[in-house]
Design a protein around this motif. Sequence first.
Motif, mmCIF file in Angstrom:
data_model
loop_
_atom_site.group_PDB
_atom_site.id
_atom_site.type_symbol
_atom_site.label_atom_id
_atom_site.label_comp_id
_atom_site.label_asym_id
_atom_site.label_seq_id
_atom_site.Cartn_x
_atom_site.Cartn_y
_atom_site.Cartn_z
ATOM 1 N N GLU A 37 3.525 18.154 -57.347
ATOM 2 C CA GLU A 37 2.599 18.955 -56.543
ATOM 3 C C GLU A 37 1.419 19.391 -57.405
ATOM 4 O OE1 GLU A 37 2.884 19.997 -53.294
ATOM 5 O OE2 GLU A 37 4.806 19.011 -52.980
ATOM 6 N N SER A 38 0.244 19.406 -56.825
ATOM 7 C CA SER A 38 -0.946 19.923 -57.497
ATOM 8 C C SER A 38 -0.989 21.436 -57.361
ATOM 9 C CB SER A 38 -2.207 19.322 -56.885
ATOM 10 O OG SER A 38 -2.212 17.928 -57.041
ATOM 11 N N ALA A 39 -1.626 22.081 -58.324
ATOM 12 C CA ALA A 39 -1.806 23.535 -58.251
ATOM 13 C C ALA A 39 -2.553 23.882 -56.973
ATOM 14 C CB ALA A 39 -2.567 24.030 -59.471
ATOM 15 N N GLY A 40 -2.179 25.010 -56.363
ATOM 16 C CA GLY A 40 -2.848 25.389 -55.133
ATOM 17 C C GLY A 40 -2.248 26.620 -54.499
ATOM 18 N N GLU A 41 -2.524 26.781 -53.252
ATOM 19 C CA GLU A 41 -2.081 27.949 -52.499
ATOM 20 C C GLU A 41 -0.572 27.945 -52.288
ATOM 21 O OE1 GLU A 41 -4.056 30.577 -51.571
ATOM 22 O OE2 GLU A 41 -5.454 29.513 -52.856
ATOM 23 N N ALA A 42 -0.062 29.110 -51.947
ATOM 24 C CA ALA A 42 1.361 29.262 -51.669
ATOM 25 C C ALA A 42 1.718 28.609 -50.340
ATOM 26 C CB ALA A 42 1.736 30.737 -51.640
ATOM 27 N N GLY A 43 2.925 28.083 -50.269
ATOM 28 C CA GLY A 43 3.445 27.569 -49.010
ATOM 29 C C GLY A 43 3.842 28.727 -48.108
ATOM 30 N N GLU A 44 4.183 28.408 -46.879
ATOM 31 C CA GLU A 44 4.592 29.430 -45.920
ATOM 32 C C GLU A 44 6.064 29.772 -46.109
ATOM 33 O OE1 GLU A 44 3.644 28.401 -41.919
ATOM 34 O OE2 GLU A 44 1.607 27.771 -42.438
ATOM 35 N N ASP A 45 6.432 31.005 -45.737
ATOM 36 C CA ASP A 45 7.831 31.404 -45.757
ATOM 37 C C ASP A 45 8.646 30.493 -44.846
ATOM 38 O OD1 ASP A 45 7.501 33.539 -47.505
ATOM 39 O OD2 ASP A 45 7.458 35.057 -45.931
ATOM 40 N N HIS A 46 9.837 30.144 -45.309
ATOM 41 C CA HIS A 46 10.748 29.322 -44.520
ATOM 42 C C HIS A 46 12.177 29.550 -45.024
ATOM 43 C CE1 HIS A 46 9.663 26.850 -48.030
ATOM 44 N NE2 HIS A 46 10.865 26.320 -47.919
ATOM 45 N N THR A 47 13.139 29.084 -44.280
ATOM 46 C CA THR A 47 14.536 29.108 -44.709
ATOM 47 C C THR A 47 15.073 27.689 -44.640
ATOM 48 O OG1 THR A 47 15.383 29.523 -42.490
ATOM 49 C CG2 THR A 47 14.934 31.459 -43.843
ATOM 50 N N ARG A 48 16.148 27.440 -45.375
ATOM 51 C CA ARG A 48 16.803 26.133 -45.349
ATOM 52 C C ARG A 48 18.316 26.331 -45.310
ATOM 53 N NH1 ARG A 48 12.729 24.743 -43.680
ATOM 54 N NH2 ARG A 48 11.157 23.474 -44.646
ATOM 55 N N PRO A 49 19.033 25.419 -44.670
ATOM 56 C CA PRO A 49 20.483 25.546 -44.543
ATOM 57 C C PRO A 49 21.234 24.968 -45.740
ATOM 58 C CG PRO A 49 19.753 23.671 -43.292
ATOM 59 C CD PRO A 49 18.507 24.329 -43.867
ATOM 60 N N ARG A 105 18.252 15.870 -46.417
ATOM 61 C CA ARG A 105 18.057 14.442 -46.158
ATOM 62 C C ARG A 105 16.717 14.212 -45.465
ATOM 63 N NH1 ARG A 105 23.082 12.405 -47.390
ATOM 64 N NH2 ARG A 105 24.877 13.661 -46.828
ATOM 65 N N VAL A 106 16.192 13.006 -45.625
ATOM 66 C CA VAL A 106 14.886 12.641 -45.080
ATOM 67 C C VAL A 106 14.817 12.932 -43.593
ATOM 68 C CG1 VAL A 106 13.306 10.730 -44.647
ATOM 69 C CG2 VAL A 106 14.497 10.896 -46.828
ATOM 70 N N ASN A 107 15.815 12.590 -42.844
ATOM 71 C CA ASN A 107 15.776 12.724 -41.377
ATOM 72 C C ASN A 107 16.017 14.132 -40.898
ATOM 73 O OD1 ASN A 107 15.306 9.986 -41.208
ATOM 74 N ND2 ASN A 107 17.465 9.488 -41.033
ATOM 75 N N ASP A 108 16.252 15.091 -41.804
ATOM 76 C CA ASP A 108 16.509 16.475 -41.413
ATOM 77 C C ASP A 108 15.236 17.268 -41.219
ATOM 78 O OD1 ASP A 108 19.193 15.986 -41.565
ATOM 79 O OD2 ASP A 108 19.442 16.894 -43.539
ATOM 80 N N ARG A 109 14.072 16.637 -41.298
ATOM 81 C CA ARG A 109 12.786 17.343 -41.254
ATOM 82 C C ARG A 109 12.758 18.390 -42.341
ATOM 83 N NH1 ARG A 109 8.139 18.663 -40.718
ATOM 84 N NH2 ARG A 109 7.174 20.195 -39.387
ATOM 85 N N ASP A 110 13.104 17.959 -43.558
ATOM 86 C CA ASP A 110 13.198 18.829 -44.718
ATOM 87 C C ASP A 110 11.824 18.952 -45.360
ATOM 88 O OD1 ASP A 110 14.183 20.226 -46.983
ATOM 89 O OD2 ASP A 110 14.086 18.322 -48.057
ATOM 90 N N ASP A 111 11.254 20.129 -45.322
ATOM 91 C CA ASP A 111 9.924 20.366 -45.871
ATOM 92 C C ASP A 111 9.952 21.240 -47.123
ATOM 93 O OD1 ASP A 111 8.581 20.670 -42.568
ATOM 94 O OD2 ASP A 111 8.805 18.897 -43.792
ATOM 95 N N GLY A 112 11.015 21.253 -47.826
ATOM 96 C CA GLY A 112 11.026 21.968 -49.099
ATOM 97 C C GLY A 112 11.800 23.231 -49.157
#
Length: 112
Positions: A37-49, A105-112
């Motif tokens: 990742e390049s330096a930049g702004e913060a991502g949005e708040d999220h949760t993951r299982p 997994r890729v198909n889980d719509r995993d965004d980080g």
Amino acid sequence: MADQSIKKIDSSASPQGELGQTYLVSGTSVAMRLWKESAGEAGEDHTRPYETVGYVIEGRVEVHVGDDVVTCGKGDSYLVPEGTVRHYKVLDDLTAVEATSPPARVNDRDDG
């Protein structure tokens, strides 16, 4: 009986996630991915299982979990508990590897 064979994954064929993560390998209990990742702004708040452990190879990142913030640089590791509110802010161009359990997994719509 579980598959007892060793697996080799060619990273040139590894799938990319929607935010640019590279999915390196995934088993039944854990998965590993690479972030560039390049330096930049913060991502949005999220949760993951899943629980996430990470290791910074190069660069610096702020890891925000709830009200807690840690800054990790080259050689540092971090842990983000499953189900917690989180976001990341890349301070310097970042290369990091993460493992997730259960597997992201890729198909889980995993965004980080």
